[in-house]
Design an enzyme around this catalytic site. Structure first.
Site, PDB file in Angstrom:
ATOM      1  N   HIS A 280      13.380   4.121   2.747  1.00 52.68           N
ATOM      2  CA  HIS A 280      13.305   5.490   2.203  1.00 52.68           C
ATOM      3  C   HIS A 280      14.337   5.656   1.091  1.00 52.68           C
ATOM      4  CE1 HIS A 280      12.501   9.623   1.944  1.00 52.68           C
ATOM      5  NE2 HIS A 280      12.918  10.072   3.116  1.00 52.68           N
ATOM      6  N   HIS A 321       3.727   2.798  -3.996  1.00 51.46           N
ATOM      7  CA  HIS A 321       4.094   4.030  -3.282  1.00 51.46           C
ATOM      8  C   HIS A 321       2.976   4.381  -2.322  1.00 51.46           C
ATOM      9  CE1 HIS A 321       5.362   8.191  -2.571  1.00 51.46           C
ATOM     10  NE2 HIS A 321       6.538   7.809  -3.029  1.00 51.46           N
ATOM     11  N   ASP A 377      12.311   4.712  -7.903  1.00 51.74           N
ATOM     12  CA  ASP A 377      13.486   3.865  -7.696  1.00 51.74           C
ATOM     13  C   ASP A 377      13.622   2.733  -8.696  1.00 51.74           C
ATOM     14  OD1 ASP A 377      14.585   5.141  -5.468  1.00 51.74           O
ATOM     15  OD2 ASP A 377      13.021   4.305  -4.195  1.00 51.74           O
TER      16      ASP A 377
HETATM   17  N1  CMC Z   1       5.129  -5.743  -4.602  1.00 51.78           N
HETATM   18  C1  CMC Z   1       4.102  -6.607  -4.381  1.00 51.78           C
HETATM   19  N2  CMC Z   1       3.027  -6.288  -3.642  1.00 51.78           N
HETATM   20  C2  CMC Z   1       2.990  -5.076  -3.104  1.00 51.78           C
HETATM   21  C3  CMC Z   1       4.027  -4.125  -3.299  1.00 51.78           C
HETATM   22  C4  CMC Z   1       5.111  -4.509  -4.100  1.00 51.78           C
HETATM   23  N3  CMC Z   1       6.116  -3.652  -4.324  1.00 51.78           N
HETATM   24  N4  CMC Z   1       3.723  -2.986  -2.641  1.00 51.78           N
HETATM   25  C5  CMC Z   1       2.556  -3.194  -2.050  1.00 51.78           C
HETATM   26  N5  CMC Z   1       2.097  -4.460  -2.323  1.00 51.78           N
HETATM   27  C6  CMC Z   1       0.817  -5.057  -1.934  1.00 51.78           C
HETATM   28  C7  CMC Z   1       0.810  -5.429  -0.457  1.00 51.78           C
HETATM   29  O1  CMC Z   1       1.242  -6.765  -0.266  1.00 51.78           O
HETATM   30  C8  CMC Z   1      -0.637  -5.222  -0.096  1.00 51.78           C
HETATM   31  O2  CMC Z   1      -1.372  -6.322  -0.625  1.00 51.78           O
HETATM   32  P1  CMC Z   1      -2.685  -6.897   0.160  1.00 51.78           P
HETATM   33  O3  CMC Z   1      -3.683  -5.780   0.049  1.00 51.78           O
HETATM   34  O4  CMC Z   1      -3.042  -8.124  -0.562  1.00 51.78           O
HETATM   35  O5  CMC Z   1      -2.241  -7.138   1.578  1.00 51.78           O
HETATM   36  C9  CMC Z   1      -1.043  -3.990  -0.938  1.00 51.78           C
HETATM   37  O6  CMC Z   1      -0.169  -4.022  -2.082  1.00 51.78           O
HETATM   38  C10 CMC Z   1      -0.885  -2.643  -0.199  1.00 51.78           C
HETATM   39  O7  CMC Z   1       0.449  -2.573   0.304  1.00 51.78           O
HETATM   40  P2  CMC Z   1       0.912  -1.681   1.555  1.00 51.78           P
HETATM   41  O8  CMC Z   1       2.187  -2.221   2.077  1.00 51.78           O
HETATM   42  O9  CMC Z   1      -0.241  -1.521   2.503  1.00 51.78           O
HETATM   43  O10 CMC Z   1       1.148  -0.280   0.858  1.00 51.78           O
HETATM   44  P3  CMC Z   1       1.936   0.963   1.474  1.00 51.78           P
HETATM   45  O11 CMC Z   1       1.345   2.167   0.866  1.00 51.78           O
HETATM   46  O12 CMC Z   1       1.975   0.889   2.965  1.00 51.78           O
HETATM   47  O13 CMC Z   1       3.428   0.706   0.965  1.00 51.78           O
HETATM   48  C11 CMC Z   1       5.469   0.872  -0.195  1.00 51.78           C
HETATM   49  C12 CMC Z   1       4.088   1.512   0.054  1.00 51.78           C
HETATM   50  C13 CMC Z   1       6.275   1.804  -1.089  1.00 51.78           C
HETATM   51  C14 CMC Z   1       6.215   0.704   1.133  1.00 51.78           C
HETATM   52  C15 CMC Z   1       5.257  -0.500  -0.884  1.00 51.78           C
HETATM   53  O14 CMC Z   1       4.554  -0.355  -2.089  1.00 51.78           O
HETATM   54  C16 CMC Z   1       6.580  -1.236  -1.095  1.00 51.78           C
HETATM   55  O15 CMC Z   1       7.062  -1.928  -0.189  1.00 51.78           O
HETATM   56  N6  CMC Z   1       7.191  -1.094  -2.331  1.00 51.78           N
HETATM   57  C17 CMC Z   1       8.469  -1.691  -2.593  1.00 51.78           C
HETATM   58  C18 CMC Z   1       9.592  -0.823  -1.977  1.00 51.78           C
HETATM   59  C19 CMC Z   1       9.842   0.430  -2.790  1.00 51.78           C
HETATM   60  O16 CMC Z   1       9.942   0.392  -4.005  1.00 51.78           O
HETATM   61  N7  CMC Z   1       9.990   1.558  -2.083  1.00 51.78           N
HETATM   62  C20 CMC Z   1      10.295   2.848  -2.723  1.00 51.78           C
HETATM   63  C21 CMC Z   1       9.234   3.871  -2.480  1.00 51.78           C
HETATM   64  S1  CMC Z   1       9.498   5.345  -3.491  1.00 51.78           S
HETATM   65  C22 CMC Z   1      10.877   6.140  -2.761  1.00 51.78           C
HETATM   66  C23 CMC Z   1      10.566   7.070  -1.640  1.00 51.78           C
HETATM   67  O17 CMC Z   1       9.669   7.928  -1.799  1.00 51.78           O
HETATM   68  O18 CMC Z   1      11.241   6.989  -0.557  1.00 51.78           O
END
Ligand code: CMC
Length: 447
Positions: A280, A321, A377
Site C-alpha cells: 500500500h 493498479h 508511485d
Molecule cells: N509488472 C509486471 N507485471 C505485472 C505488474 C507489474 N507491475 N502488475 C501486474 N502484472 C501482471 C501480472 O503478472 C499478471 O500477469 P498474468 O495475467 O500473465 O498472470 C497481470 O499483470 C495482472 O496482475 P494482478 O497481480 O492480477 O493485478 P492486480 O490488480 O491484482 O495488482 C498491483 C495490482 C498494483 C498489486 C500490481 O499491478 C503490482 O504489483 N504493481 C507493482 C506494485 C505497485 O506499484 N504498487 C503500487 C500501487 S498504487 C499505490 C496505492 O494505491 O496504494
C-alpha cells in the site's frame, strides 16, 4: 439500503430499481432480488435456503474484490478512463489551482469553501499544530533509530489519551475539533518522528508559514532555513494527489475500526498501520530500490526482459493498479512536477532510468495487453528523494495528506444510518464438534 457502486456511477447516486431473478437449482425455487445502483444487497440472499433451518446463502469475497461496503459521495474513480475526482472536481484542476488545505476542506465538507469558511479553517488548523510537551517524552522512549512510520502510528494513537472527549463520536462539534487537531498535528508528529530517528532536536511549528512550508522547516531546519517556494508548491501538489482514494486498504481500516465507536485517534492509528504495508504505502520505496538495482539506462531492456519472462515473479514496481487500467491521472501530474522540482534540486540521476523504463514498457505488448501503466508511485519517490526525504519517510509522507480522506470517510460512515459495526461473516471449514481429551491421553503427533 443497498451498497452503492461509487466507482461505477458518476454523480449523485440514482435509485434505479430493477431486479434479478435467481433460481436455486437445489430447490427449484426462484427469487426476485432488487437491483439498485448496479448492486444487490447481500442480505437479500439470506432468504435463499435449502431447508428451513439452513442459515441462508452468503457471498464469498476475499479482499472485497466485488463488494461495495458503503455508499460514498467523496471520491469518484473511473479506472478504465483514468479519472479521479474529489467531490466532483477533477484532480487535474485541483492540483493546478488549489492548495492542500482548501482541498482538505472540500473533501471534508463537500463544497469548495467561501473565503470566510476557508480563513476560519486555516486559522483552526494553524493554531492546532503544537503538540503537548508530554508527546516529546513519549517519542524519546522509542529506540534511537525507530522507523518514523512506527513512531507516527503510536503517537497518533496516543493522542486519544490527551483528548478523552473525542470518544463522543456522534457529536458533530466534538468531531470537528478532532478533525482540526489531527490534520494540524500530523505534520508535527511526522517531523518529530523523523528528527528522533536522526537524533536531531525537534523544531516547533511556525504559524507564519503555510501547511507545507511549516512541515518542510520542521523537517529540515538546522540553523537558518528558508523554505523554497518551488519545493513547497511541489509538496502541496503531492499532498493534494494523495488526499483520498475512496475505499483503499487504509481507508477501509479507518472505517472498520471507527465502526465500533472508537475515537478518531485510535481509528487513524489503525489506518496508519494498514498504510505501512509494502503493498500500500511502501511501493514508491520499492521503485527506488528497483531503479538503483537496474543501475543504468542501457540495462533497462534486460530488466524488462526479466520481468516478462519471470511469470509474474519480477514486477515492474510503480506499474499497474487494481483500479486504474489506464494511465493513473496522478502519475501524469507527478511527472510534470518532477521536472519542476529537479530545476531546484538538480536532476535525480535515477530519472533517466525511470524515463527509459516507461518508454520501453509503453511500447511493449506485455504491458499494454495487461493494461499496466505507471501509477502514482512511479515518480513520487524520485521527487521525495531529490527533496531530501529519506526512504523511511515515504509512507509517512503518504499518511500526512491521507489523514484528510480517512477523516472524511470516517465522518461519512458515522452519519450513514445504514452502517453498523463492521463484522464480516466466514465460511467455516474447521473440525466438527469433538470432546476434550486430557493431555496424557492424546496420541503422539508425527512431526
Ligand atoms: N509488472 C509486471 N507485471 C505485472 C505488474 C507489474 N507491475 N502488475 C501486474 N502484472 C501482471 C501480472 O503478472 C499478471 O500477469 P498474468 O495475467 O500473465 O498472470 C497481470 O499483470 C495482472 O496482475 P494482478 O497481480 O492480477 O493485478 P492486480 O490488480 O491484482 O495488482 C498491483 C495490482 C498494483 C498489486 C500490481 O499491478 C503490482 O504489483 N504493481 C507493482 C506494485 C505497485 O506499484 N504498487 C503500487 C500501487 S498504487 C499505490 C496505492 O494505491 O496504494
Amino acid at each position: 439500503m443497498a451498497p452503492g457502486t461509487a466507482t461505477m456511477t458518476a454523480g449523485p447516486a440514482r435509485a434505479v430499481r430493477t431486479s434479478l431473478s435467481i433460481t436455486d437449482n437445489r430447490t427449484g425455487r426462484t427469487y426476485e432480488i432488487p437491483v439498485e445502483d448496479g448492486t444487490i444487497r447481500a442480505m437479500d440472499l439470506r432468504q435463499i435456503k435449502e431447508s428451513p433451518d439452513d442459515f441462508g446463502l452468503m457471498t464469498y469475497d476475499p479482499a472485497f474484490m466485488n463488494t461495495a461496503s458503503c455508499r460514498s459521495r467523496i471520491t469518484f474513480i473511473d479506472g478504465d478512463k483514468g479519472i479521479l475526482r474529489y467531490r466532483g472536481y477533477p484532480i487535474e484542476q485541483l492540483a493546478r489551482h488549489s492548495s492542500y488545505l482548501e482541498v482538505a476542506l472540500l473533501i471534508l465538507s463537500g463544497q469548495l469553501p467561501t473565503r470566510a469558511a476557508y480563513d476560519d479553517w486555516l486559522f483552526n488548523v494553524t493554531h492546532h499544530t503544537l503538540v503537548h510537551e508530554n508527546i516529546k517524552e513519549f517519542i524519546s522512549g522509542f529506540r534511537y533509530d525507530a522507523h518514523p512510520m512506527g513512531t507516527l502510528l503510536a503517537t497518533v494513537g496516543a493522542l486519544s489519551t490527551f483528548y478523552p472527549e473525542s470518544k463522543q463520536v456522534h457529536d458533530p462539534l466534538v468531531r470537528h475539533h478532532q478533525v482540526c487537531r489531527l490534520i494540524a498535528k500530523i505534520p508535527t508528529l511526522a517531523a518529530f518522528a523523523y528528527r528522533h530517528s536522526m537524533g536531531l532536536p525537534y523544531v516547533h511549528p511556525d504559524n507564519d508559514l503555510s501547511y507545507c512550508g511549516n512541515f518542510l522547516q520542521m523537517m529540515f531546519k538546522i540553523g537558518a532555513y528558508q523554505v523554497n517556494p518551488v519545493l513547497e508548491r511541489a509538496l502541496e501538489v503531492l499532498f493534494i494527489l494523495h488526499a483520498d482514494h475512496e475505499q483503499n486498504c487504509s481507508t477501509s481500516a479507518m472505517r472498520s475500526v471507527g465502526s465500533s465507536g472508537a475515537d478518531p485517534y485510535c481509528a487513524a492509528a489503525g489506518a496508519i498501520g494498514a498504510l505501512y504495508g509494502p503493498l500500500h504505502g511502501g511501493a514508491n520505496e520499492a521503485v527506488l530500490r528497483m531503479l538503483r538495482e537496474i543501475g543504468s539506462k542501457d540495462r533497462v531492456p534486460a530488466f524488462v526482459k526479466d520481468v516478462k519472462e519471470s511469470g509474474g515473479e519480477v514486477r515492474l514496481m510503480g506499474f499497474g493498479h487494481r483500479v486504474y487500467k489506464n494511465y493513473d491521472p496522478r502519475a501524469r501530474i507527478i511527472k510534470e512536477m518532477a521536472d519542476l522540482v529537479f530545476t531546484v534540486t538538480g536532476r535525480n540521476p535515477l530519472l533517466d532510468i525511470a524515463l527509459e523504463l516507461e518508454r520501453i514498457a509503453l511500447e511493449d505488448d506485455y504491458f499494454l495487453s495487461r493494461k499496466l501503466y505507471p501509477n502514482v508511485d512511479f515518480y513520487s519517490g524520485l521527487i521525495y528523494q531529490a527533496m531530501g526525504f529519506p526512504v523511511e519517510m515515504f509512507p509517512v509522507l503518504f499518511a500526512i495528506p491521507r489523514m484528510t480522506g480517512w477523516l472524511a470517510q470516517w465522518e461519512e460512515m458515522l452519519e450513514d444510518a445504514d452502517q453498523k459495526i463492521a463484522r464480516p461473516r466466514q465460511v467455516y471449514l474447521g473440525a466438527g464438534a469433538r470432546d476434550f481429551v486430557p493431555m496424557d491421553r492424546r496420541p503422539v503427533q508425527e512431526k
